[in-house]
Motif scaffolding. Structure first.
Motif, mmCIF file in Angstrom:
data_model
loop_
_atom_site.group_PDB
_atom_site.id
_atom_site.type_symbol
_atom_site.label_atom_id
_atom_site.label_comp_id
_atom_site.label_asym_id
_atom_site.label_seq_id
_atom_site.Cartn_x
_atom_site.Cartn_y
_atom_site.Cartn_z
ATOM 1 N N PRO A 108 -8.583 72.323 -21.931
ATOM 2 C CA PRO A 108 -9.117 72.015 -23.260
ATOM 3 C C PRO A 108 -9.225 73.264 -24.133
ATOM 4 N N GLY A 109 -9.361 73.025 -25.418
ATOM 5 C CA GLY A 109 -9.628 74.126 -26.340
ATOM 6 C C GLY A 109 -11.016 74.684 -26.078
ATOM 7 N N GLU A 110 -11.337 75.778 -26.715
ATOM 8 C CA GLU A 110 -12.620 76.459 -26.466
ATOM 9 C C GLU A 110 -13.819 75.557 -26.730
ATOM 10 N N TYR A 111 -13.818 74.842 -27.834
ATOM 11 C CA TYR A 111 -14.939 73.952 -28.170
ATOM 12 C C TYR A 111 -15.082 72.843 -27.127
ATOM 13 N N GLU A 112 -13.976 72.201 -26.782
ATOM 14 C CA GLU A 112 -14.006 71.127 -25.798
ATOM 15 C C GLU A 112 -14.400 71.648 -24.417
ATOM 16 N N PHE A 113 -13.970 72.870 -24.103
ATOM 17 C CA PHE A 113 -14.337 73.465 -22.820
ATOM 18 C C PHE A 113 -15.843 73.727 -22.746
ATOM 19 N N GLU A 114 -16.430 74.165 -23.835
ATOM 20 C CA GLU A 114 -17.881 74.367 -23.871
ATOM 21 C C GLU A 114 -18.611 73.042 -23.625
ATOM 22 N N ILE A 115 -18.091 71.966 -24.187
ATOM 23 C CA ILE A 115 -18.687 70.645 -23.954
ATOM 24 C C ILE A 115 -18.571 70.282 -22.469
ATOM 25 N N GLN A 116 -17.375 70.468 -21.890
ATOM 26 C CA GLN A 116 -17.198 70.185 -20.462
ATOM 27 C C GLN A 116 -18.198 70.982 -19.621
ATOM 28 N N LYS A 117 -18.301 72.279 -19.918
ATOM 29 C CA LYS A 117 -19.219 73.133 -19.148
ATOM 30 C C LYS A 117 -20.663 72.662 -19.306
ATOM 31 N N VAL B 129 -21.918 69.709 -20.072
ATOM 32 C CA VAL B 129 -22.165 68.438 -19.381
ATOM 33 C C VAL B 129 -22.218 68.657 -17.876
ATOM 34 N N ALA B 130 -21.223 69.352 -17.330
ATOM 35 C CA ALA B 130 -21.172 69.580 -15.884
ATOM 36 C C ALA B 130 -22.381 70.385 -15.406
ATOM 37 N N GLN B 131 -22.703 71.461 -16.106
ATOM 38 C CA GLN B 131 -23.825 72.300 -15.689
ATOM 39 C C GLN B 131 -25.147 71.534 -15.762
ATOM 40 N N LYS B 132 -25.331 70.723 -16.767
ATOM 41 C CA LYS B 132 -26.567 69.947 -16.885
ATOM 42 C C LYS B 132 -26.775 69.086 -15.640
ATOM 43 N N HIS B 133 -25.730 68.393 -15.228
ATOM 44 C CA HIS B 133 -25.856 67.492 -14.083
ATOM 45 C C HIS B 133 -25.961 68.253 -12.764
ATOM 46 N N ASN C 159 -26.988 71.370 -12.311
ATOM 47 C CA ASN C 159 -28.280 72.058 -12.268
ATOM 48 C C ASN C 159 -29.410 71.098 -11.904
ATOM 49 N N HIS C 160 -29.387 69.910 -12.482
ATOM 50 C CA HIS C 160 -30.431 68.918 -12.181
ATOM 51 C C HIS C 160 -30.396 68.548 -10.694
ATOM 52 N N ILE C 161 -29.234 68.268 -10.178
ATOM 53 C CA ILE C 161 -29.123 67.896 -8.762
ATOM 54 C C ILE C 161 -29.510 69.071 -7.878
ATOM 55 N N ASN C 162 -29.068 70.281 -8.223
ATOM 56 C CA ASN C 162 -29.440 71.458 -7.429
ATOM 57 C C ASN C 162 -30.957 71.677 -7.426
ATOM 58 N N GLU C 163 -31.608 71.441 -8.569
ATOM 59 C CA GLU C 163 -33.072 71.562 -8.624
ATOM 60 C C GLU C 163 -33.738 70.553 -7.699
ATOM 61 N N ARG C 164 -33.271 69.326 -7.710
ATOM 62 C CA ARG C 164 -33.832 68.287 -6.844
ATOM 63 C C ARG C 164 -33.590 68.645 -5.372
ATOM 64 N N CYS C 165 -32.420 69.147 -5.082
ATOM 65 C CA CYS C 165 -32.108 69.548 -3.712
ATOM 66 C C CYS C 165 -33.039 70.662 -3.251
ATOM 67 N N SER C 166 -33.283 71.613 -4.140
ATOM 68 C CA SER C 166 -34.176 72.718 -3.816
ATOM 69 C C SER C 166 -35.600 72.215 -3.593
ATOM 70 N N THR C 167 -36.050 71.320 -4.448
ATOM 71 C CA THR C 167 -37.390 70.757 -4.320
ATOM 72 C C THR C 167 -37.577 70.078 -2.971
ATOM 73 N N TYR C 168 -36.587 69.337 -2.544
ATOM 74 C CA TYR C 168 -36.676 68.586 -1.281
ATOM 75 C C TYR C 168 -36.070 69.324 -0.099
#
Length: 169
Positions: free
Chosen positions: A56-65, A67-71, A73-82
């Motif tokens: 993807p172009g730079e703007y679209e790549f930032e969107i991909q990053k 979205v992916a990082q949000k999900h 990071n959330h799962i990694n936080e839950r994994c760490s908690t448990y």
């Protein structure tokens, strides 16, 4: 078909031309449900889809990053908690692995030709950014995927299961 989505990469006239260029025998396979009509609809509206996903172009790549990082990071936080060891395995799309798939997606579904192979830009980023994200390299054969479908056959699922098992050892 064209109006069932809100994002259009090409004009209606281009989509109609792609429909007209689709061989009659392939149209019959779509009509009868033998081929995945959703891929065809996507290709009519967004024929450069695979190229845009892969590089993807730079703007679209930032969107991909983002979205992916949000999900992840959330799962990694839950994994760490448990106190659970979590691993992310990115399952490759056959379009990015085999010339036969590239030909199939362009000749049957009417996507634009995609010359890219291997890891996409987002996969490279995620593998480098996280220590628990994996992408199997040279694991699958063309025959491990259901023809015209993107999903794996039992042989591909076994390979993926073995790959996953090795990571947890």
């Amino acid at each position: 078909i064209y109006n069932t989505n809100t994002y259009f990469e090409v004009s209606l006239s281009d989509a109609i031309q792609r429909m007209n260029d689709t061989p009659e025998n392939i149209k019959k396979d779509f009509s009868s449900g033998i081929l995945n009509e959703n891929f065809y609809k996507l290709a009519l509206r967004n024929p450069d889809y695979f190229n845009q996903i892969f590089n993807p172009g730079e703007y679209e790549f930032e969107i991909q990053k983002n979205v992916a990082q949000k999900h992840i990071n959330h799962i990694n936080e839950r994994c760490s908690t448990y106190k659970i060891e979590c691993v992310f395995i990115i399952i490759p799309n056959d379009e990015f692995l085999f010339q036969e798939s590239k030909d199939k997606y362009s000749n049957i579904f009417m996507f634009n030709k995609n010359i890219n192979f291997g890891r996409s830009k987002i996969v490279n980023f995620l593998e480098n950014f996280y220590d628990n994200v994996y992408y199997p390299i040279n694991l699958f054969n063309y025959e491990d995927f259901i023809p015209f479908d993107m999903h794996m056959l039992p042989s591909g699922n076994r390979k993926l299961a073995n790959f996953t098992h090795e990571i947890f050892k």
